[in-house]
Design an enzyme around this catalytic site. Structure first.
Site, mmCIF file in Angstrom:
data_model
loop_
_atom_site.group_PDB
_atom_site.id
_atom_site.type_symbol
_atom_site.label_atom_id
_atom_site.label_comp_id
_atom_site.label_asym_id
_atom_site.label_seq_id
_atom_site.Cartn_x
_atom_site.Cartn_y
_atom_site.Cartn_z
ATOM 1 N N HIS A 232 0.823 -1.209 0.000
ATOM 2 C CA HIS A 232 0.000 0.000 0.000
ATOM 3 C C HIS A 232 0.857 1.260 0.000
ATOM 4 O O HIS A 232 0.569 2.220 -0.696
ATOM 5 C CB HIS A 232 -0.976 -0.021 1.177
ATOM 6 C CG HIS A 232 -2.159 -0.901 0.920
ATOM 7 N ND1 HIS A 232 -2.106 -2.263 1.067
ATOM 8 C CD2 HIS A 232 -3.403 -0.625 0.456
ATOM 9 C CE1 HIS A 232 -3.276 -2.784 0.734
ATOM 10 N NE2 HIS A 232 -4.088 -1.810 0.352
ATOM 11 N N LYS B 175 -9.925 -7.393 7.907
ATOM 12 C CA LYS B 175 -10.665 -7.541 9.156
ATOM 13 C C LYS B 175 -10.613 -6.242 9.955
ATOM 14 O O LYS B 175 -9.681 -5.438 9.796
ATOM 15 C CB LYS B 175 -10.130 -8.710 9.985
ATOM 16 C CG LYS B 175 -8.801 -8.449 10.662
ATOM 17 C CD LYS B 175 -8.534 -9.494 11.729
ATOM 18 C CE LYS B 175 -7.164 -9.350 12.338
ATOM 19 N NZ LYS B 175 -7.166 -8.888 13.717
HETATM 20 S S1 SF4 Z 1 -7.362 -14.418 15.866
HETATM 21 FE FE1 SF4 Z 1 -6.060 -13.417 17.372
HETATM 22 S S2 SF4 Z 1 -3.993 -13.754 16.686
HETATM 23 FE FE2 SF4 Z 1 -5.337 -14.172 14.953
HETATM 24 S S3 SF4 Z 1 -5.511 -12.237 13.821
HETATM 25 FE FE3 SF4 Z 1 -7.153 -12.274 15.282
HETATM 26 S S4 SF4 Z 1 -6.364 -11.209 17.095
HETATM 27 FE FE4 SF4 Z 1 -4.634 -11.780 15.820
#
Ligand code: SF4
Lengths: 295, 189
Positions: B35, B99
């Protein structure tokens, strides 16, 4: 037990921790999945989480690619020195990284260079306690970065929140932390909370309390009550898994307390993602794994 | 619902916050290094028009001469907030998978160009790796290293939830404000 055998046992502890969630965590995830209404994004997220838990265990591969900060808590009997344990553990970490149970996850904070084997200043983290028992107890936690980033520390009184220096003030801080985290820590999460201590010991204790079994009750009835209340209240917030909305924002709340100096009143909150990778074993002097602690 | 390539503006504009999609087609991974590089005016090694970028630093290994994806979950998207909107507009990106959601700049760009933010399940590295049916190539491996490189993944039925759409709606904003209301009730003395 010779150094090679200790290293092999610790490698197995790392593999199991990275690839398999302990039963107490799986039980809470199942409860959350049942709680969510069908045909919702929350239910769907739980479905993917459940599938992922199954796949990782079958394939013996990391649940999540962020294998986190490596934190080991050791009750050490006198047949092994701190030095010998650290050496064996570091070798096990190095090997676990080579075979892919751990990602290359340790970066020099000044140069930005990845050490490539998870070893370096401050990594892995090992906390030692002495024990008069004959067997060694080791607990391991892999704490991901996404959830670590949403942890928070409050200094009471906090006038902007209206939080005073009492348990009501603690409740306000904790709920504020959950709200601020939203789904960003890969919720549903588990909170480790420490009331008191200084800034450093407060955070350490908030992580240590995450080593408790999810389904135990706090020995202190006052804290036990606060844990239950906070869990229930947090789950009315409607944040849900991944922040998609839903009834399961948290899987658990664990609270501990440390004495403080009169001038300070800290509340330290550590957030653990659903990929709650922690496991532990009891190891006999002969090198036999006598017991897995969360089974 | 299925979201199949080609990812046209029309298809993306039809999506709404809360929709569960299963993505089939080619996606490109890109995280911090990519990016920043593109935002600084670097030339993209792949065609970004109508493309979907996946915020992901996968674990990929070579087995018997071919690439095999070992883990491919999403990484936190908000770090790309300064870059994402401008890149969407400049190249006509149609979507971002990640996410944690993104901010107002990206939301505005989604609205302008007709794109969506597609939220994958964080931590689901194994399930999502299984959705990668083919590794078509890798770019900028030399410069950025494996997790930061641009991986060209063919994915099948890759699950994600639309949490920011092209109509100015963000599930992250609405969950945050709804939960804030509950919070204020819980905190009333
Ligand atoms: S599940 Fe836990 S370790 Fe995996 S990306 Fe999400 S916060 Fe990070």
């Amino acid at each position: 037990m010779d150094a090679k055998m200790l290293q092999a046992r610790l490698l197995e502890l790392i593999r199991r921790t990275s690839c398999e969630l302990p039963p107490d965590v799986i039980r809470e995830i199942e409860k959350g999945w049942r709680r969510e209404k069908s045909d919702t994004n929350a239910k769907y997220a739980f479905g993917v989480i459940r599938d992922n838990i199954g796949l990782a265990a079958v394939k013996s591969q990391p649940l999540c690619q962020d294998t986190g900060t490596i934190i080991c808590d050791v009750a050490r009997p006198d047949w092994v020195s701190e030095r010998a344990f650290r050496a064996a553990f570091e070798k096990a970490v190095d090997e676990a990284t080579r075979v892919g149970y751990l990602r290359q996850n340790s970066v020099d904070s000044v140069t930005g260079r990845n050490s490539g084997n998870n070893l370096g200043p401050g990594s892995p983290v090992i906390h030692f306690h002495e024990t008069t028992a004959r067997s060694l107890t080791a607990r391991l936690m892999l704490k991901g970065g996404g959830c670590e980033n949403v942890g928070a520390q409050y200094s009471l009184p906090d006038t902007s929140l209206g939080a005073g220096r009492d348990l009501e003030g603690v409740r306000i801080c904790v709920l504020d932390a959950v709200h601020k985290a939203q789904g960003k820590g890969c919720g549903p999460g588990v909170l480790g909370v420490c009331i008191g201590g200084d800034r450093a010991t407060g955070y350490v204790a908030s992580k240590e309390t995450l080593l408790r079994s999810l389904d135990d009750a706090n020995e202190d009835p006052v804290l036990a009550k606060l844990e239950r209340r906070l869990l229930d209240e947090a789950n009315t917030l409607g944040i849900g898994p991944m922040g998609f909305g839903g009834a399961t924002t948290l899987l658990g709340v664990k609270i501990t307390a440390r004495n403080r100096v009169p001038a300070s009143f800290f509340v330290s909150v550590s957030y653990m993602c659903w990929a709650y990778r922690r496991d532990g074993f009891q190891l006999s002097a002969a090198g036999k794994i006598a017991k897995w602690l969360y089974d | 619902m299925l979201l199949e390539a080609p990812f046209t503006e029309e298809k993306m504009r039809a999506l709404k916050v809360g929709d569960l999609v299963e993505i089939t087609g080619v996606v490109y991974t890109g995280r911090d290094a990519v990016h920043k590089y593109l935002h600084d005016g670097g030339k993209p090694p792949v065609v970004l028009r109508d493309a979907i970028i996946y915020h992901c630093g996968p674990v990929v290994v070579k087995e018997g001469g071919r690439w095999v994806v070992k883990a491919a979950g999403p990484t936190t998207s908000i770090r790309e907030e300064p870059f994402q909107g401008p890149l969407m507009e400049q190249y006509g990106l149609r979507g971002v998978i990640g996410k944690g959601g993104m901010g107002p700049k990206t939301l505005a760009a989604c609205q302008k160009v007709g794109a969506c933010y597609l939220h994958a399940v964080g931590g689901a590295a194994q399930v999502l790796a299984e959705c990668v049916t083919d590794v078509l190539g890798v770019h900028m491996m030399e410069e950025f290293g494996s997790p930061e490189a641009i991986w060209e993944f063919r994915v099948a039925r890759f699950p994600a939830v639309v949490t920011m759409d092209s109509h100015g709606k963000s599930l992250h904003a609405s969950v945050a404000s709804a939960s804030a209301e509950v919070l204020s009730r819980l905190l009333k003395p």
